[in-house]
Design a protein around this motif. Structure first.
Motif, PDB file in Angstrom:
ATOM      1  N   THR A   2       4.965 -15.387 -10.611  1.00 38.67           N
ATOM      2  CA  THR A   2       3.817 -14.880 -11.349  1.00 38.67           C
ATOM      3  C   THR A   2       4.121 -13.482 -11.824  1.00 38.67           C
ATOM      4  O   THR A   2       4.843 -12.731 -11.183  1.00 38.67           O
ATOM      5  N   LYS A   3       3.545 -13.182 -12.954  1.00 38.37           N
ATOM      6  CA  LYS A   3       3.751 -11.852 -13.529  1.00 38.37           C
ATOM      7  C   LYS A   3       2.617 -10.944 -13.093  1.00 38.37           C
ATOM      8  O   LYS A   3       1.456 -11.324 -13.147  1.00 38.37           O
ATOM      9  N   GLU A   4       2.980  -9.742 -12.626  1.00 34.90           N
ATOM     10  CA  GLU A   4       1.993  -8.752 -12.206  1.00 34.90           C
ATOM     11  C   GLU A   4       1.285  -8.175 -13.431  1.00 34.90           C
ATOM     12  O   GLU A   4       1.925  -7.902 -14.442  1.00 34.90           O
ATOM     13  N   PRO A   5      -0.035  -7.957 -13.345  1.00 33.15           N
ATOM     14  CA  PRO A   5      -0.722  -7.286 -14.456  1.00 33.15           C
ATOM     15  C   PRO A   5      -0.259  -5.842 -14.547  1.00 33.15           C
ATOM     16  O   PRO A   5       0.194  -5.273 -13.551  1.00 33.15           O
ATOM     17  N   PRO A   6      -0.353  -5.246 -15.730  1.00 32.53           N
ATOM     18  CA  PRO A   6       0.047  -3.844 -15.863  1.00 32.53           C
ATOM     19  C   PRO A   6      -0.775  -2.958 -14.929  1.00 32.53           C
ATOM     20  O   PRO A   6      -1.948  -3.205 -14.689  1.00 32.53           O
ATOM     21  N   ALA A   7      -0.142  -1.940 -14.402  1.00 28.75           N
ATOM     22  CA  ALA A   7      -0.819  -1.022 -13.482  1.00 28.75           C
ATOM     23  C   ALA A   7      -1.758  -0.105 -14.251  1.00 28.75           C
ATOM     24  O   ALA A   7      -1.450   0.325 -15.358  1.00 28.75           O
ATOM     25  N   THR A   8      -2.895   0.194 -13.647  1.00 25.77           N
ATOM     26  CA  THR A   8      -3.793   1.182 -14.234  1.00 25.77           C
ATOM     27  C   THR A   8      -3.239   2.562 -13.925  1.00 25.77           C
ATOM     28  O   THR A   8      -2.296   2.702 -13.148  1.00 25.77           O
ATOM     29  N   GLY A   9      -3.857   3.584 -14.499  1.00 27.52           N
ATOM     30  CA  GLY A   9      -3.379   4.951 -14.290  1.00 27.52           C
ATOM     31  C   GLY A   9      -3.309   5.335 -12.823  1.00 27.52           C
ATOM     32  O   GLY A   9      -2.305   5.854 -12.352  1.00 27.52           O
ATOM     33  N   ASP A  10      -4.379   5.072 -12.051  1.00 23.47           N
ATOM     34  CA  ASP A  10      -4.388   5.431 -10.631  1.00 23.47           C
ATOM     35  C   ASP A  10      -3.390   4.600  -9.843  1.00 23.47           C
ATOM     36  O   ASP A  10      -2.730   5.108  -8.938  1.00 23.47           O
ATOM     37  N   GLN A  11      -3.251   3.316 -10.176  1.00 27.66           N
ATOM     38  CA  GLN A  11      -2.276   2.476  -9.476  1.00 27.66           C
ATOM     39  C   GLN A  11      -0.865   2.981  -9.725  1.00 27.66           C
ATOM     40  O   GLN A  11      -0.045   3.043  -8.808  1.00 27.66           O
ATOM     41  N   ARG A  12      -0.581   3.333 -10.954  1.00 22.68           N
ATOM     42  CA  ARG A  12       0.760   3.833 -11.283  1.00 22.68           C
ATOM     43  C   ARG A  12       1.030   5.150 -10.551  1.00 22.68           C
ATOM     44  O   ARG A  12       2.097   5.362 -10.002  1.00 22.68           O
ATOM     45  N   ARG A  13       0.045   6.044 -10.559  1.00 17.30           N
ATOM     46  CA  ARG A  13       0.211   7.322  -9.857  1.00 17.30           C
ATOM     47  C   ARG A  13       0.449   7.098  -8.367  1.00 17.30           C
ATOM     48  O   ARG A  13       1.288   7.757  -7.763  1.00 17.30           O
ATOM     49  N   THR A  14      -0.274   6.150  -7.774  1.00 14.18           N
ATOM     50  CA  THR A  14      -0.109   5.839  -6.360  1.00 14.18           C
ATOM     51  C   THR A  14       1.294   5.316  -6.089  1.00 14.18           C
ATOM     52  O   THR A  14       1.947   5.714  -5.129  1.00 14.18           O
ATOM     53  N   GLN A  15       1.781   4.430  -6.949  1.00 17.10           N
ATOM     54  CA  GLN A  15       3.124   3.876  -6.781  1.00 17.10           C
ATOM     55  C   GLN A  15       4.188   4.969  -6.907  1.00 17.10           C
ATOM     56  O   GLN A  15       5.132   5.013  -6.127  1.00 17.10           O
TER      57      GLN A  15
END
Length: 127
Positions: A2-15
């Motif tokens: 399965t393909k992951e949905p694009p990360a939101t701004g906060d998710q990307r910052r957390t990663q």
């Protein structure tokens, strides 16, 4: 697969932060010994308000087991229970220096790739 949905701004910052939080903590400790909540305050004061004490303490414990930081107890300025302060060891100072060099090299490469000027990425000047 399965393909992951694009990360939101906060998710990307957390990663992104998850990968460099140890270096941020080492850098803060290099300034002066600190106790747990001081890390949260310092990170938030530098725009990294996504970090909670719950994510800092396990990382501090791993870093202490690895020998890059050590801890000691000191009385609280407010008269409460003694606080556990963290300081760098010689291995921690070396880890911070290496980590900073790797981070600066890495971010330089990423900055070039993310630059709006596609010619600098591809080396191609054709439209």
């Amino acid at each position: 697969m399965t393909k992951e949905p694009p990360a939101t701004g906060d998710q990307r910052r957390t990663q992104l932060l998850r990968g460099v939080l140890d270096l941020c903590l080492l850098s803060l400790i290099a300034e002066r010994p600190r106790y747990g909540y001081e890390f949260v305050e310092a990170l938030a004061g530098n725009g990294l308000e996504l970090v909670s004490e719950g994510s800092i303490y396990p990382l501090l414990a791993r870093m202490e087991r690895a020998g890059i930081i050590s801890s000691y107890r000191a009385p609280s300025a407010s008269g409460g229970a003694p606080r556990k302060y963290y300081r760098l060891t010689a291995a921690g100072q070396a880890e911070l220096a290496t980590g900073r060099a790797v981070w600066h090299a890495f971010t330089g490469h990423v900055t070039r790739i993310l630059n709006d000027d596609t010619e600098s990425i591809t080396g191609d000047s054709t439209p």
